[in-house]
Design an enzyme around this catalytic site. Structure first.
Site, PDB file in Angstrom:
ATOM      1  N   THR A  69     116.347  36.607 -35.843  1.00 48.86           N
ATOM      2  CA  THR A  69     116.897  36.241 -36.760  1.00 48.86           C
ATOM      3  C   THR A  69     117.141  34.249 -36.566  1.00 48.86           C
ATOM      4  O   THR A  69     117.108  33.273 -38.134  1.00 48.86           O
ATOM      5  CB  THR A  69     118.316  36.040 -37.515  1.00 48.86           C
ATOM      6  OG1 THR A  69     119.524  35.546 -36.334  1.00 48.86           O
ATOM      7  CG2 THR A  69     118.452  37.712 -38.137  1.00 48.86           C
ATOM      8  N   ARG A 121     123.039  31.084 -31.460  1.00 47.85           N
ATOM      9  CA  ARG A 121     121.112  31.284 -32.028  1.00 47.85           C
ATOM     10  C   ARG A 121     121.217  32.943 -31.583  1.00 47.85           C
ATOM     11  O   ARG A 121     121.097  33.267 -30.567  1.00 47.85           O
ATOM     12  CB  ARG A 121     120.148  30.643 -31.992  1.00 47.85           C
ATOM     13  CG  ARG A 121     120.908  29.240 -32.736  1.00 47.85           C
ATOM     14  CD  ARG A 121     119.460  28.369 -33.335  1.00 47.85           C
ATOM     15  NE  ARG A 121     118.562  28.744 -32.379  1.00 47.85           N
ATOM     16  CZ  ARG A 121     117.144  28.309 -32.841  1.00 47.85           C
ATOM     17  NH1 ARG A 121     117.115  27.874 -33.793  1.00 47.85           N
ATOM     18  NH2 ARG A 121     115.939  28.450 -31.917  1.00 47.85           N
ATOM     19  N   ASP A 155     119.624  27.132 -21.428  1.00 44.39           N
ATOM     20  CA  ASP A 155     119.368  27.600 -20.640  1.00 44.39           C
ATOM     21  C   ASP A 155     118.878  26.229 -19.077  1.00 44.39           C
ATOM     22  O   ASP A 155     118.877  26.781 -18.099  1.00 44.39           O
ATOM     23  CB  ASP A 155     118.243  28.473 -20.538  1.00 44.39           C
ATOM     24  CG  ASP A 155     118.783  29.934 -21.670  1.00 44.39           C
ATOM     25  OD1 ASP A 155     119.707  30.006 -21.201  1.00 44.39           O
ATOM     26  OD2 ASP A 155     117.472  30.758 -21.268  1.00 44.39           O
ATOM     27  N   ASP A 202     114.317  25.802 -24.145  1.00 45.67           N
ATOM     28  CA  ASP A 202     115.825  26.396 -24.210  1.00 45.67           C
ATOM     29  C   ASP A 202     116.942  25.285 -23.613  1.00 45.67           C
ATOM     30  O   ASP A 202     116.553  25.410 -22.342  1.00 45.67           O
ATOM     31  CB  ASP A 202     116.007  27.316 -23.963  1.00 45.67           C
ATOM     32  CG  ASP A 202     117.450  28.375 -24.729  1.00 45.67           C
ATOM     33  OD1 ASP A 202     118.474  27.263 -24.283  1.00 45.67           O
ATOM     34  OD2 ASP A 202     117.994  29.384 -25.180  1.00 45.67           O
TER      35      ASP A 202
HETATM   36  C1  PRP Z   1     121.159  25.941 -29.558  1.00 44.42           C
HETATM   37  C2  PRP Z   1     120.998  24.331 -29.323  1.00 44.42           C
HETATM   38  C3  PRP Z   1     121.544  24.603 -30.411  1.00 44.42           C
HETATM   39  C4  PRP Z   1     121.013  25.249 -32.096  1.00 44.42           C
HETATM   40  C5  PRP Z   1     119.753  24.163 -32.634  1.00 44.42           C
HETATM   41  O1  PRP Z   1     121.341  26.320 -29.173  1.00 44.42           O
HETATM   42  O2  PRP Z   1     121.867  23.972 -28.669  1.00 44.42           O
HETATM   43  O3  PRP Z   1     122.820  24.261 -30.831  1.00 44.42           O
HETATM   44  O4  PRP Z   1     120.849  26.124 -30.812  1.00 44.42           O
HETATM   45  O5  PRP Z   1     119.474  25.750 -33.468  1.00 44.42           O
HETATM   46  P1  PRP Z   1     119.283  25.212 -34.757  1.00 44.42           P
HETATM   47  O6  PRP Z   1     119.788  23.795 -34.762  1.00 44.42           O
HETATM   48  O7  PRP Z   1     118.756  26.313 -35.480  1.00 44.42           O
HETATM   49  O8  PRP Z   1     121.255  25.956 -35.344  1.00 44.42           O
HETATM   50  P2  PRP Z   1     121.665  27.821 -28.478  1.00 44.42           P
HETATM   51  O9  PRP Z   1     122.069  28.970 -29.715  1.00 44.42           O
HETATM   52  O10 PRP Z   1     121.122  28.169 -28.036  1.00 44.42           O
HETATM   53  O11 PRP Z   1     123.143  28.652 -27.409  1.00 44.42           O
HETATM   54  P3  PRP Z   1     123.565  27.150 -25.934  1.00 44.42           P
HETATM   55  O12 PRP Z   1     123.923  26.516 -26.486  1.00 44.42           O
HETATM   56  O13 PRP Z   1     124.416  28.473 -25.404  1.00 44.42           O
HETATM   57  O14 PRP Z   1     122.374  27.444 -25.044  1.00 44.42           O
HETATM   58  N1  URA Z   2     118.168  25.993 -29.239  1.00 46.85           N
HETATM   59  C1  URA Z   2     116.940  25.446 -27.882  1.00 46.85           C
HETATM   60  O1  URA Z   2     117.758  25.128 -27.412  1.00 46.85           O
HETATM   61  N2  URA Z   2     115.450  25.036 -28.780  1.00 46.85           N
HETATM   62  C2  URA Z   2     114.896  24.591 -29.932  1.00 46.85           C
HETATM   63  O2  URA Z   2     113.775  23.784 -29.233  1.00 46.85           O
HETATM   64  C3  URA Z   2     115.606  25.333 -30.511  1.00 46.85           C
HETATM   65  C4  URA Z   2     116.970  25.783 -30.760  1.00 46.85           C
END
Ligand code: PRP
Ligand code: URA
Length: 207
Positions: free
Chosen positions: A107, A103, A202, A199
């Protein structure tokens, strides 16, 4: 909500509370995220088909049951890996496809950076796993992509979901079942789930 299964279990309540706490260490977070994932996935896999199989025990022949459905698991990188580790204990030979989405912090739109999928047949039971269903953009994009590749039986599994994301997935993919351990209150202005757990990626990977 149609096609939404909120899986309730005392062990989920306990472990989910551990991973939500802001002071939880990476080690504890991993352990308890693993417990929640396993219980959720056991519930999801209750729907898998089985077939009779003749076997012999040390004492006698009998009819047992073996899994009939072929499963393809698609973790959404990176956080989905946490749930993949859990499912591999139950299905050690499961076929795995990867979709990498990140993400944009400004945005909240998901951007695809990686894709490696096995051949997907209409008969395959496809499980898309990602612990957070926030805006639903990541699941929406992944399910759309999998349908283009031929998937017909798709289930999505998340640990924490926001009502906004559930609505989006239901609108775009009404036939897809959503299993989740919690439906939280709302998204904040940065599109994070509230109360949520922060997150996930993380916290799980210690970054
Ligand atoms: C997070 C999570 C989902 C997404 C959810 O990923 O693991 O994939 O956000 O958000 P959405 O429903 O609004 O699409 P992130 O982009 O933080 O990547 P990561 O898994 O590498 O931490
Ligand atoms: N991705 C995350 O890891 N946490 C949130 O709350 C939303 C998106």
């Amino acid at each position: 909500m149609k096609n939404v299964i909120e899986v309730r279990h005392p062990l989920i309540d306990h472990s989910l509370t551990v991973i939500r706490r802001k002071e939880t260490t990476t080690e504890e977070f991993r352990r308890h995220a693993g417990i929640v994932s396993k219980i959720l996935l056991v519930e999801v896999m209750k729907g898998l088909g089985t077939a009779n199989v003749r076997i012999e025990t040390p004492l006698s022949p009998m009819t047992g049951r073996k899994l009939k459905d072929e499963v393809v698991v698609v973790p959404v990188l990176r956080a989905g890996l946490a749930m993949l580790f859990a499912i591999q204990d139950f299905l050690p030979a499961v076929s795995v496809g990867f979709v990498g989405l990140e993400r944009d912090e400004q945005t909240a739109q998901a951007r695809e950076y990686y894709r490696k999928l096995p051949k997907i047949l209409a008969s395959h039971q496809v499980l898309v796993i990602d612990p957070m269903l926030a805006t639903g953009g990541s699941f929406d994009d992944t399910v759309t992509l999998l349908k283009e590749k031929g998937a017909k039986r798709i289930t999505i599994v998340s640990i924490v979901s926001a009502p906004e994301g559930i609505k989006r997935v239901q609108k775009r993919h009404p036939e897809v079942k959503i299993f989740t351990a919690a439906i939280d209150d709302h998204l904040n202005d940065r599109k994070f789930i509230v109360p949520g757990l922060g997150d996930f990626g993380d916290r799980y990977f210690g970054t």
